[in-house]
Write a protein that holds these residues in place. Sequence first.
Motif, PDB file in Angstrom:
ATOM      1  N   GLY A 279       0.852  -1.194   0.000  1.00 52.00           N
ATOM      2  CA  GLY A 279       0.000   0.000   0.000  1.00 52.00           C
ATOM      3  C   GLY A 279       0.878   1.230   0.000  1.00 52.00           C
ATOM      4  N   THR A 280       0.680   2.128  -0.969  1.00 49.30           N
ATOM      5  CA  THR A 280       1.530   3.323  -1.096  1.00 49.30           C
ATOM      6  C   THR A 280       0.662   4.521  -1.445  1.00 49.30           C
ATOM      7  N   ASN A 281       1.232   5.725  -1.232  1.00 46.98           N
ATOM      8  CA  ASN A 281       0.550   6.915  -1.769  1.00 46.98           C
ATOM      9  C   ASN A 281       1.198   7.298  -3.103  1.00 46.98           C
ATOM     10  N   GLY A 282       2.070   6.446  -3.594  1.00 49.03           N
ATOM     11  CA  GLY A 282       2.800   6.700  -4.838  1.00 49.03           C
ATOM     12  C   GLY A 282       4.259   6.994  -4.544  1.00 49.03           C
ATOM     13  N   LYS A 283       4.475   7.679  -3.414  1.00 47.75           N
ATOM     14  CA  LYS A 283       5.843   8.089  -3.068  1.00 47.75           C
ATOM     15  C   LYS A 283       6.336   7.390  -1.801  1.00 47.75           C
ATOM     16  N   GLU A 284       5.422   7.001  -0.945  1.00 47.31           N
ATOM     17  CA  GLU A 284       5.806   6.497   0.382  1.00 47.31           C
ATOM     18  C   GLU A 284       4.850   5.380   0.795  1.00 47.31           C
ATOM     19  N   ARG A 285       5.404   4.394   1.514  1.00 46.06           N
ATOM     20  CA  ARG A 285       4.541   3.359   2.105  1.00 46.06           C
ATOM     21  C   ARG A 285       3.507   4.057   2.989  1.00 46.06           C
ATOM     22  N   ILE A 286       2.251   3.655   2.868  1.00 42.15           N
ATOM     23  CA  ILE A 286       1.209   4.279   3.705  1.00 42.15           C
ATOM     24  C   ILE A 286       1.550   4.086   5.192  1.00 42.15           C
ATOM     25  N   LEU A 287       2.071   2.904   5.540  1.00 43.38           N
ATOM     26  CA  LEU A 287       2.297   2.609   6.969  1.00 43.38           C
ATOM     27  C   LEU A 287       3.457   3.422   7.551  1.00 43.38           C
ATOM     28  N   SER A 288       4.279   4.054   6.679  1.00 46.72           N
ATOM     29  CA  SER A 288       5.392   4.884   7.177  1.00 46.72           C
ATOM     30  C   SER A 288       4.976   6.335   7.386  1.00 46.72           C
ATOM     31  N   ILE A 289       3.802   6.715   6.920  1.00 45.28           N
ATOM     32  CA  ILE A 289       3.400   8.129   6.976  1.00 45.28           C
ATOM     33  C   ILE A 289       3.064   8.524   8.414  1.00 45.28           C
ATOM     34  N   GLN A 290       3.624   9.654   8.842  1.00 50.40           N
ATOM     35  CA  GLN A 290       3.297  10.183  10.178  1.00 50.40           C
ATOM     36  C   GLN A 290       2.023  11.031  10.063  1.00 50.40           C
ATOM     37  N   PRO A 291       0.890  10.590  10.630  1.00 53.09           N
ATOM     38  CA  PRO A 291      -0.337  11.398  10.542  1.00 53.09           C
ATOM     39  C   PRO A 291      -0.174  12.703  11.327  1.00 53.09           C
ATOM     40  N   THR A 292      -0.754  13.767  10.792  1.00 51.04           N
ATOM     41  CA  THR A 292      -0.687  15.052  11.500  1.00 51.04           C
ATOM     42  C   THR A 292      -2.077  15.587  11.848  1.00 51.04           C
ATOM     43  N   GLU A 293      -3.113  15.003  11.235  1.00 55.76           N
ATOM     44  CA  GLU A 293      -4.491  15.449  11.525  1.00 55.76           C
ATOM     45  C   GLU A 293      -5.392  14.228  11.635  1.00 55.76           C
ATOM     46  N   LEU A 294      -6.433  14.346  12.462  1.00 52.39           N
ATOM     47  CA  LEU A 294      -7.334  13.207  12.687  1.00 52.39           C
ATOM     48  C   LEU A 294      -8.017  12.744  11.400  1.00 52.39           C
ATOM     49  N   HIS A 295      -8.489  13.706  10.605  1.00 53.67           N
ATOM     50  CA  HIS A 295      -9.266  13.339   9.416  1.00 53.67           C
ATOM     51  C   HIS A 295      -8.464  13.578   8.126  1.00 53.67           C
ATOM     52  N   GLU A 296      -7.142  13.448   8.274  1.00 54.72           N
ATOM     53  CA  GLU A 296      -6.225  13.656   7.145  1.00 54.72           C
ATOM     54  C   GLU A 296      -6.584  12.750   5.967  1.00 54.72           C
ATOM     55  N   ARG A 297      -6.496  13.314   4.785  1.00 56.61           N
ATOM     56  CA  ARG A 297      -6.728  12.511   3.576  1.00 56.61           C
ATOM     57  C   ARG A 297      -5.400  12.019   3.024  1.00 56.61           C
ATOM     58  N   CYS A 298      -5.487  11.036   2.139  1.00 59.14           N
ATOM     59  CA  CYS A 298      -4.272  10.377   1.670  1.00 59.14           C
ATOM     60  C   CYS A 298      -4.547   9.765   0.302  1.00 59.14           C
ATOM     61  N   ALA A 299      -3.566   9.820  -0.590  1.00 59.59           N
ATOM     62  CA  ALA A 299      -3.688   9.069  -1.844  1.00 59.59           C
ATOM     63  C   ALA A 299      -3.386   7.606  -1.537  1.00 59.59           C
ATOM     64  N   ILE A 300      -3.998   6.700  -2.277  1.00 59.20           N
ATOM     65  CA  ILE A 300      -3.710   5.279  -2.019  1.00 59.20           C
ATOM     66  C   ILE A 300      -3.702   4.464  -3.311  1.00 59.20           C
ATOM     67  N   VAL A 301      -2.688   3.600  -3.388  1.00 60.43           N
ATOM     68  CA  VAL A 301      -2.584   2.592  -4.446  1.00 60.43           C
ATOM     69  C   VAL A 301      -2.238   1.308  -3.711  1.00 60.43           C
ATOM     70  N   ILE A 302      -3.085   0.304  -3.779  1.00 60.79           N
ATOM     71  CA  ILE A 302      -2.965  -0.832  -2.861  1.00 60.79           C
ATOM     72  C   ILE A 302      -3.362  -2.129  -3.564  1.00 60.79           C
ATOM     73  N   GLY A 303      -2.623  -3.183  -3.259  1.00 64.58           N
ATOM     74  CA  GLY A 303      -2.976  -4.489  -3.827  1.00 64.58           C
ATOM     75  C   GLY A 303      -1.755  -5.308  -4.162  1.00 64.58           C
TER      76      GLY A 303
END
Length: 316
Positions: A279-303
Motif C-alpha cells: 500500500g503506497t501513496n505513490g511516493k511512500e509506504r502508507i504505513l510509514s506516513i506520520q499522521p498530522t491530523e485526525l481526518h487527514e486525507r491520503c492518496a492510495i494505491v494498494i494491492g
Amino acid sequence: MPFSVYLQQVDPDLAGLLSAVADASVKLSDAVRNAPLRNLTGAMDATNVQGEIVQKLDDYSNQVLMDYCKSSSACAGYLSEENEGVTTMNETGALVIAVDPLDGSSNIDIAAPIGTIFAIWKRKSAVGAIHESDFLQKGDECLAAGYVLYGSATMLMLSVGKGVQLFALNSGTGMYELVNNTIQLPTKGKIYSMNQGNLSKFEKAAKNFVAYCTETDKSTSRPFSIRYIGSMVGDLYRTFLKGGVFLYPAYEGETKGKLRLLYECIPMSFLAEQAGGKGTNGKERILSIQPTELHERCAIVIGSSDLVDQYIAFSK
Ligand code: AHM
Ligand code: MG
C-alpha cells in the motif's frame, strides 16, 4: 474455528476490544440487511466534519460502534469518520480505535456491498482523558486492523500482526467462524479498480498507469479488466482474494486523494502488507506516513505488489 476460540491466542486487552467490534458488526450486519424495513435508508438532515451528507445508516453504525467499544474496558479512545474529535471511552483503557463505521455510504440505498473498517493502537498517554496525539500514530505502530464486509455474505478480514485471517458470519448462530487462516494477496493481478471517470482530475502517474493497464501486452495479460463498486471494502475484498490493484490517487497538483489516512488507508494497508501485498501513496509506504491530523486525507494505491510497484515507477 469460532472467532471466540481464535481470540484466545490474542492479548486479552486486544481480544476484548476485537470481540466488541465483532459483536457490533453482527448487529450492523442485521441492520444493513433490514435497512429498507427499519427506516434506515436515506440521508439525515446533517453533514459530518468532512462536509459530507450523513446517511441514517452512517449515524446508526457510529452509535452502535461507540456503544460496543465503550463496553470494552480496554478501549480508552474512539475516533470515527462521523465525529469531529476524539472520544474518551474508558480512562484506564490501554487501546484506541479509529473507525469508518460504514464505508461505501453511497451504496447503502442500492443494496450493494458496504462495510466497517477499523485500526487499533496502544494509546500514547498513560491514563486519563484521550488526546488527539493518542491517535496520531503511524500504521507501522498498529496492533490490529480489519474490516467487515456486508456483502452477499458478512466477512471479517483481520490481522493482529500475524498474517491475515478471514472469518465468515454464520447467520444461524450469529457468530464468526474462521474460513481462511492465511490470506495471501497474489503478487500479480489482471484487474484495476478506480473511479476512472475522474481521471482528468488525478495526477500524471495515475494517467500513465491507466494507459499501462489499458494497452495490449500478452506477456502481462494486458489489457486488464476494470472493476469498481465504489465501496473500498468491496473493491478490496476482491483485490485481496483475486489480486489486482485498487487506487484512489492524488489529485493533480496535490499530494492527497479522497480517502482518509487513519481509518481507511492505514487499516487496509496494514492488512495488505500482512497478506504479502503493498500500500503506497505513490511516493511512500502508507504505513510509514506520520499522521498530522485526525481526518487527514491520503492518496492510495494498494494491492498486488507487482502492480503497486508499477504505479510507484510512474510516480518517479
Ligand atoms: P465513505 O467512507 O464516505 O463511504 O467514502 C469512501 C468511499 C470508498 O469506499 C470508495 O472507494 C470511495 O469513497 C468512492 O468514491 P467515489 O465516489 O469518488 O469514486
Ligand atoms: Mg469510507
